[in-house]
Design an enzyme around this catalytic site. Sequence first.
Site, PDB file in Angstrom:
ATOM      1  N   GLU A 102       0.824  -1.213   0.000  1.00 18.08           N
ATOM      2  CA  GLU A 102       0.000   0.000   0.000  1.00 18.08           C
ATOM      3  C   GLU A 102       0.857   1.262   0.000  1.00 18.08           C
ATOM      4  O   GLU A 102       1.258   1.749   1.051  1.00 18.08           O
ATOM      5  CB  GLU A 102      -0.906   0.044   1.250  1.00 18.08           C
ATOM      6  CG  GLU A 102      -2.116  -0.828   1.156  1.00 18.08           C
ATOM      7  CD  GLU A 102      -3.087  -0.640   2.330  1.00 18.08           C
ATOM      8  OE1 GLU A 102      -4.199  -1.172   2.252  1.00 18.08           O
ATOM      9  OE2 GLU A 102      -2.733   0.042   3.312  1.00 18.08           O
ATOM     10  N   GLU A 190      -6.552  -7.305  -0.629  1.00 21.30           N
ATOM     11  CA  GLU A 190      -6.945  -7.061   0.762  1.00 21.30           C
ATOM     12  C   GLU A 190      -8.299  -6.356   0.806  1.00 21.30           C
ATOM     13  O   GLU A 190      -8.476  -5.322   0.169  1.00 21.30           O
ATOM     14  CB  GLU A 190      -5.877  -6.185   1.435  1.00 21.30           C
ATOM     15  CG  GLU A 190      -6.122  -5.918   2.915  1.00 21.30           C
ATOM     16  CD  GLU A 190      -4.955  -5.121   3.539  1.00 21.30           C
ATOM     17  OE1 GLU A 190      -3.782  -5.416   3.203  1.00 21.30           O
ATOM     18  OE2 GLU A 190      -5.221  -4.217   4.335  1.00 21.30           O
TER      19      GLU A 190
END
Length: 265
Positions: A102, A190
């Site tokens: 991320e 995710e």
Amino acid sequence: RGNGFYNKEVIKFLKEDWNSKIIRIPMTADPDIHDSYIFDKETNQSKLETVVDACLDLGLYVIIDWHSHKAEDNEKEAIEFFTKMATKYGKHPNIIYEIYNEPLKVTWDDVIKPYAEKVIEAIRKIDKNNIIVVGTPHWSQDVDNASENPIKGYKNIAYTLHFYAASHKKWLLNKAQKALDNGIALIVTEWGSVEADGGGEVDPESTKKWMDFMRKNNLTHCNWSINNKDEGASALKPNTDINGGWKDTDLTVSGKLAKEYIKNW
């Protein structure tokens, strides 16, 4: 790191009881976390390989996730890591490399894409085919940015989309749709049914919208997470056994919902 769930029993149980087809292994690699891969290669490598080997043995897809928010600061370590992984595991078609979990508020064009191209080049020297997943700006949400300037010259490149259903609504679905319309492949490595910080209540309505969207577009997805940490996103209640064999009474609200979707996918 600090997580006992990295064992074969858990993987076997997820396959048999949850009907899981894919397992994502987060390998914490942030430079500011004291027990991350950057500082303790040996322990982390052995945990990771235990799970990768279990997935290969059980015939599951496995995502090797360089779990960092600042991967561009440790490009050399990332290249070394993925070179090692590709050398050891690249011959197995069920291996997926996730090279940047991320990214934060950094740009696709100037930061993420140049980093990704270097890591991809290193992997492709060894493994020509397996899927490589590239993180996108703003906690892997700005997939539309990536789709406007995608990585060229390599096949089997996908882009990361993360969502937490209680926080991420129509605006993020729209970005995802735009990226798909622009022709890039997405993978949801995710997702959670709670808030983006991993806490708060489950939002079943928003989760269902996302599930419908993923079904319609054949998107692969992994729920966050198999853990017994005391937070909304953990699938297991605190103190739950780390070796699988869980009953439904061991699952949190979010765990029950995730299991239901995964089992019936």
